[in-house]
Design a protein around this motif. Structure first.
Motif, PDB file in Angstrom:
ATOM      1  N   ALA A  47       0.856  -1.179   0.000  1.00 60.40           N
ATOM      2  CA  ALA A  47       0.000   0.000   0.000  1.00 60.40           C
ATOM      3  C   ALA A  47       0.900   1.241   0.000  1.00 60.40           C
ATOM      4  N   PRO A  48       0.552   2.316  -0.733  1.00 57.05           N
ATOM      5  CA  PRO A  48      -0.697   2.509  -1.471  1.00 57.05           C
ATOM      6  C   PRO A  48      -0.640   2.056  -2.926  1.00 57.05           C
ATOM      7  N   PHE A  49       0.388   1.296  -3.309  1.00 55.97           N
ATOM      8  CA  PHE A  49       0.503   0.868  -4.701  1.00 55.97           C
ATOM      9  C   PHE A  49      -0.429  -0.282  -5.034  1.00 55.97           C
ATOM     10  N   ALA A  50      -0.819  -1.066  -4.028  1.00 59.50           N
ATOM     11  CA  ALA A  50      -1.694  -2.216  -4.277  1.00 59.50           C
ATOM     12  C   ALA A  50      -2.580  -2.444  -3.070  1.00 59.50           C
ATOM     13  N   LEU A  51      -3.694  -3.085  -3.308  1.00 59.89           N
ATOM     14  CA  LEU A  51      -4.613  -3.502  -2.256  1.00 59.89           C
ATOM     15  C   LEU A  51      -4.907  -4.975  -2.500  1.00 59.89           C
ATOM     16  N   GLY A  52      -4.252  -5.846  -1.729  1.00 57.55           N
ATOM     17  CA  GLY A  52      -4.364  -7.269  -2.002  1.00 57.55           C
ATOM     18  C   GLY A  52      -3.792  -7.564  -3.376  1.00 57.55           C
ATOM     19  N   TYR A  53      -4.562  -8.309  -4.186  1.00 61.27           N
ATOM     20  CA  TYR A  53      -4.144  -8.615  -5.552  1.00 61.27           C
ATOM     21  C   TYR A  53      -4.701  -7.619  -6.565  1.00 61.27           C
ATOM     22  N   VAL A  54      -4.940  -6.395  -6.141  1.00 55.43           N
ATOM     23  CA  VAL A  54      -5.380  -5.341  -7.052  1.00 55.43           C
ATOM     24  C   VAL A  54      -4.327  -4.232  -7.047  1.00 55.43           C
ATOM     25  N   SER A  55      -3.695  -4.007  -8.192  1.00 52.85           N
ATOM     26  CA  SER A  55      -2.699  -2.951  -8.324  1.00 52.85           C
ATOM     27  C   SER A  55      -3.412  -1.617  -8.522  1.00 52.85           C
ATOM     28  N   LEU A  56      -3.281  -0.733  -7.562  1.00 53.01           N
ATOM     29  CA  LEU A  56      -3.947   0.567  -7.661  1.00 53.01           C
ATOM     30  C   LEU A  56      -3.292   1.451  -8.722  1.00 53.01           C
ATOM     31  N   ILE A  57      -1.978   1.279  -8.925  1.00 52.96           N
ATOM     32  CA  ILE A  57      -1.303   2.036  -9.983  1.00 52.96           C
ATOM     33  C   ILE A  57      -1.877   1.663 -11.343  1.00 52.96           C
ATOM     34  N   GLY A  58      -1.964   0.361 -11.610  1.00 53.64           N
ATOM     35  CA  GLY A  58      -2.513  -0.091 -12.883  1.00 53.64           C
ATOM     36  C   GLY A  58      -3.945   0.369 -13.079  1.00 53.64           C
ATOM     37  N   ALA A  59      -4.739   0.285 -12.026  1.00 48.36           N
ATOM     38  CA  ALA A  59      -6.142   0.675 -12.130  1.00 48.36           C
ATOM     39  C   ALA A  59      -6.286   2.162 -12.429  1.00 48.36           C
ATOM     40  N   VAL A  60      -5.510   2.990 -11.740  1.00 48.58           N
ATOM     41  CA  VAL A  60      -5.610   4.441 -11.931  1.00 48.58           C
ATOM     42  C   VAL A  60      -5.203   4.847 -13.343  1.00 48.58           C
ATOM     43  N   LEU A  61      -4.207   4.188 -13.899  1.00 49.10           N
ATOM     44  CA  LEU A  61      -3.744   4.540 -15.239  1.00 49.10           C
ATOM     45  C   LEU A  61      -4.692   4.059 -16.334  1.00 49.10           C
ATOM     46  N   VAL A  62      -5.319   2.908 -16.141  1.00 56.04           N
ATOM     47  CA  VAL A  62      -6.114   2.298 -17.206  1.00 56.04           C
ATOM     48  C   VAL A  62      -7.582   2.729 -17.171  1.00 56.04           C
ATOM     49  N   MET A  63      -8.147   2.890 -15.996  1.00 52.90           N
ATOM     50  CA  MET A  63      -9.590   3.144 -15.884  1.00 52.90           C
ATOM     51  C   MET A  63     -10.090   4.356 -16.682  1.00 52.90           C
ATOM     52  N   PRO A  64      -9.432   5.518 -16.611  1.00 53.52           N
ATOM     53  CA  PRO A  64      -9.991   6.690 -17.302  1.00 53.52           C
ATOM     54  C   PRO A  64     -10.208   6.481 -18.798  1.00 53.52           C
ATOM     55  N   THR A  65      -9.232   5.886 -19.474  1.00 55.64           N
ATOM     56  CA  THR A  65      -9.383   5.716 -20.921  1.00 55.64           C
ATOM     57  C   THR A  65     -10.409   4.648 -21.262  1.00 55.64           C
ATOM     58  N   THR A  66     -10.591   3.639 -20.389  1.00 56.92           N
ATOM     59  CA  THR A  66     -11.634   2.642 -20.658  1.00 56.92           C
ATOM     60  C   THR A  66     -13.010   3.286 -20.604  1.00 56.92           C
ATOM     61  N   LEU A  67     -13.211   4.217 -19.683  1.00 63.06           N
ATOM     62  CA  LEU A  67     -14.504   4.883 -19.554  1.00 63.06           C
ATOM     63  C   LEU A  67     -14.797   5.783 -20.755  1.00 63.06           C
ATOM     64  N   ILE A  68     -13.754   6.351 -21.329  1.00 68.07           N
ATOM     65  CA  ILE A  68     -13.941   7.219 -22.495  1.00 68.07           C
ATOM     66  C   ILE A  68     -14.296   6.422 -23.736  1.00 68.07           C
ATOM     67  N   THR A  69     -13.624   5.283 -23.919  1.00 63.85           N
ATOM     68  CA  THR A  69     -13.771   4.555 -25.184  1.00 63.85           C
ATOM     69  C   THR A  69     -14.884   3.514 -25.179  1.00 63.85           C
ATOM     70  N   ALA A  70     -15.378   3.070 -24.009  1.00 58.66           N
ATOM     71  CA  ALA A  70     -16.443   2.060 -23.975  1.00 58.66           C
ATOM     72  C   ALA A  70     -17.705   2.517 -24.712  1.00 58.66           C
ATOM     73  N   PRO A  71     -18.215   3.737 -24.477  1.00 54.08           N
ATOM     74  CA  PRO A  71     -19.397   4.177 -25.232  1.00 54.08           C
ATOM     75  C   PRO A  71     -19.151   4.259 -26.735  1.00 54.08           C
TER      76      PRO A  71
END
Length: 286
Positions: free
Chosen positions: A225-249
């Motif tokens: 922490a704060p880079f990961a929470l269990g088996y969830v990488s928070l760094i990876g999530a923060v970098l990838v999530m915004p663009t997925t939300l833009i391109t999904a629609p």
């Protein structure tokens, strides 16, 4: 050095993850999938460069993928639902078996033999690809989806296998619905809702499953922490999530603009490529 990488390497990885997030979100909208089939192998290489030990690398990839699928699938589902393309009756019959399958997958993830699930993945992906690319409407399991116990069994295994592979369930849900004669557009739209049911409890399960990892590997920054929470990488999530939300629609609009045959060909080609990646891995003994 951060997470075992110098600043230049961090920038390169960040740009790669942002680009992959955009592609993942678009495919989530087009095919009703969560994008995990793209995210997991990319994360695997990123975490390898970051020095994450082999024994926890794959669970970290899968957990992070499931976490990212949450907003992507929600965005994709909302867009498909607004177009009236989601089969709500299937959702009502599947939600509990899917959640039970996700729970079982989260509990058994670290004990399951990886090679077995790669074989299953290849079989499912290539079966679906053959069904869609060859366009044989006679390849059916029935004229409509079953109403009783068999449908619940399908839902359980969709949740179980998707959780163990870090995917949103779109591959399996699409395959089942098209084998039972449902239109491809409806299958894609309904699969986006299934991805919501899988990703939320799945990500929570991987946080729980990976909770001891930070203590077992105190020198691996990417697991702390704060880079990961269990088996969830928070760094990876923060970098990838915004663009997925833009391109999904955008992917949803592309799906509804395509003809039935064009969407079948595109989805079939995608699943053939994804299955091929795992087949090569199996042939190489990995």
């Amino acid at each position: 050095m951060v997470a075992g990488l110098d600043p230049q390497e961090l920038i390169e990885l960040a740009l790669l993850l942002i680009a992959v997030g955009a592609l993942s979100g678009f495919l989530a909208g087009v095919f009703g999938i969560g994008g995990g089939a793209i995210l997991v192998p990319v994360f695997y290489e990123c975490f390898r460069l970051a020095g994450v030990p082999l024994e926890v690398r794959m669970p970290l990839c899968i957990g992070t993928s499931l976490a990212i699928i949450i907003p992507t699938s929600l965005s994709s589902f909302r867009a498909h639902y607004n177009r009236g393309a989601v089969d709500l009756d299937i959702l009502r019959r599947w939600w509990l078996p899917v959640v039970l399958g996700v729970t079982a997958g989260s509990v058994t993830a670290r004990f399951a033999p990886e090679r077995l699930f790669k074989i299953v993945f290849v079989i499912v992906a290539w079966s679906a690809a053959a069904r869609l690319l060859l366009a044989r409407d006679t390849w059916k399991l029935g004229d409509d989806v079953p109403k009783g116990f068999l449908m619940r069994v399908y839902g359980f295994f969709v949740g179980l296998l998707s959780t163990l592979m870090g995917v949103g369930g779109g591959l399996f849900a699409n395959l089942l619905m098209t084998f039972y004669g449902r239109p491809i557009h409806q299958a894609v739209a309904t699969s986006s809702a299934i991805a919501v049911l899988i990703s939320i409890p799945g990500a929570i399960g991987y946080v729980y499953a990976g909770w001891p990892a930070a203590a077992r590997f105190p020198d691996v920054t990417a697991l702390q922490a704060p880079f990961a929470l269990g088996y969830v990488s928070l760094i990876g999530a923060v970098l990838v999530m915004p663009t997925t939300l833009i391109t999904a629609p955008l992917g949803v609009r592309a799906a509804h603009a395509m003809s039935k045959r064009a969407l079948e060909m595109a989805f079939g080609t995608y699943m053939f490529i994804v299955g091929g990646r795992f087949a090569i891995s199996l042939l190489n003994g990995q």
